[in-house]
Write a protein that holds these residues in place. Structure first.
Motif, PDB file in Angstrom:
ATOM      1  N   ARG A   1      30.755  11.953  43.271  1.00  7.03           N
ATOM      2  CA  ARG A   1      31.124  13.064  42.398  1.00  7.03           C
ATOM      3  C   ARG A   1      31.094  14.363  43.196  1.00  7.03           C
ATOM      4  NH1 ARG A   1      31.226  11.921  36.804  1.00  7.03           N
ATOM      5  NH2 ARG A   1      30.280   9.917  36.230  1.00  7.03           N
TER       6      ARG A   1
ATOM      7  N   ARG B   1      37.595  19.568  39.954  1.00 12.46           N
ATOM      8  CA  ARG B   1      38.112  18.586  39.012  1.00 12.46           C
ATOM      9  C   ARG B   1      38.988  17.555  39.702  1.00 12.46           C
ATOM     10  NH1 ARG B   1      40.007  22.517  33.954  1.00 12.46           N
ATOM     11  NH2 ARG B   1      37.945  23.413  33.545  1.00 12.46           N
TER      12      ARG B   1
ATOM     13  N   ARG C   1      41.719  14.186  38.679  1.00 12.46           N
ATOM     14  CA  ARG C   1      42.453  13.394  37.709  1.00 12.46           C
ATOM     15  C   ARG C   1      43.027  12.188  38.430  1.00 12.46           C
ATOM     16  NH1 ARG C   1      43.548  16.044  32.882  1.00 12.46           N
ATOM     17  NH2 ARG C   1      45.287  14.660  32.426  1.00 12.46           N
TER      18      ARG C   1
ATOM     19  N   ALA D   1      41.312  12.683  33.380  1.00  9.13           N
ATOM     20  CA  ALA D   1      40.263  13.524  33.940  1.00  9.13           C
ATOM     21  C   ALA D   1      39.006  12.693  34.171  1.00  9.13           C
ATOM     22  CB  ALA D   1      39.970  14.691  33.006  1.00  9.13           C
TER      23      ALA D   1
ATOM     24  N   GLU E   1      35.851  14.113  35.210  1.00 11.82           N
ATOM     25  CA  GLU E   1      34.591  14.782  34.879  1.00 11.82           C
ATOM     26  C   GLU E   1      34.163  14.446  33.454  1.00 11.82           C
ATOM     27  OE1 GLU E   1      37.921  17.862  34.320  1.00 11.82           O
ATOM     28  OE2 GLU E   1      37.313  16.399  35.831  1.00 11.82           O
TER      29      GLU E   1
END
Length: 259
Positions: free
Chosen positions: A87, A92, A94, A99, A101
């Protein structure tokens, strides 16, 4: 293939994971997007090391993008973040329009396994299984029937030039054949995105060139978004775009792509 492998593929619901159905990207839309990606680590002295500093990238279906840069620049870290193996500290992502997150680990695993294929410098094939069984593995884990997984694996191995080597174990395959088996395995679950980290780093020139040709063909023929991290100028030259990572930033490279 033994009973353990044949019996794989418990449903996501039974495992307590909520499946995510990512919307299919429309033609021209990115299948992989990273926006403002930051990745920080704490160093041995307790200080913060910023490896990625607001990196943004968008890759479309059928496009091959090469990422180059000095050793230690963070190229593998970027690939892991883009593929949701790690992470980001901020930013962000995609994948195939979905998405990342906010997703739970189980749901993120399910999304990643369905949308992203990985090829690493070391092929990581299971040595007790044949080439065919190695490629079948992710399909069986995903719940496909034995017959369907076998058919799909056979088609893919034929596509990468290994139709005559289906039942050979990794120890009986050359380095180039092992890596092509790993590519077929990465494609097994019909991913939208293929990420490759120095895929030809352990191959001789002949096998490396054959693998480079294969990657260029796959991006086009399989309608994949392909991102490859490489030091190899020959592989980078086959890409539609070449980006350079340095100082945590990703910029257009002066290395020629699209050759």
């Amino acid at each position: 293939m033994n009973d353990t492998v044949e019996g794989g593929g418990a449903t996501l619901q039974a495992a307590g994971v909520t499946p995510v159905t990512a919307p299919a990207p429309r033609p021209g839309e990115p299948v992989l997007e990273g926006e403002g990606l930051v990745k920080e680590f704490r160093g041995g002295d307790g200080g913060i090391i910023r490896v990625l500093d607001h990196v943004s990238i968008a890759v479309r279906r059928g496009e091959m993008v090469a990422i180059v840069g000095e050793s230690g620049a963070g190229k593998s870290t970027l690939l892991h973040v883009l593929g949701a193996l790690e992470r980001p500290s901020a930013g962000r992502i995609r994948l195939a329009g979905q998405a990342v997150e906010g997703l739970t680990e189980g749901t993120l695993d399910a999304l990643r396994n369905r949308t992203v294929g990985f090829v690493f410098q070391f092929h990581h094939l299971l040595r007790e299984f044949s080439a065919l069984e190695n490629v079948m593995m992710p399909l069986r884990i995903a719940g496909e029937t034995l017959a369907s997984a076998r058919e799909r694996a056979g088609v893919l191995l034929e596509r990468v030039g290994l139709a005559s080597r289906l039942h050979h174990r990794p120890g009986a395959l050359s380095g180039g054949e092992q890596q092509r088996t790993a590519v077929a395995r990465a494609l097994a679950a019909r991913p939208s995105v293929l990420l490759a980290d120095e895929p030809s780093g352990n191959l001789d020139r002949y096998n490396a060139e054959a693998l480079h040709d294969l990657f260029a063909e796959l991006a086009r023929d399989q309608s994949l978004g392909l991102v490859v991290v490489t030091h190899n100028q020959s592989l980078a030259s086959r890409a539609d775009r070449v980006l350079s990572l340095g100082g945590g930033r990703l910029v257009q490279s002066d290395v020629h792509g699209g050759g």
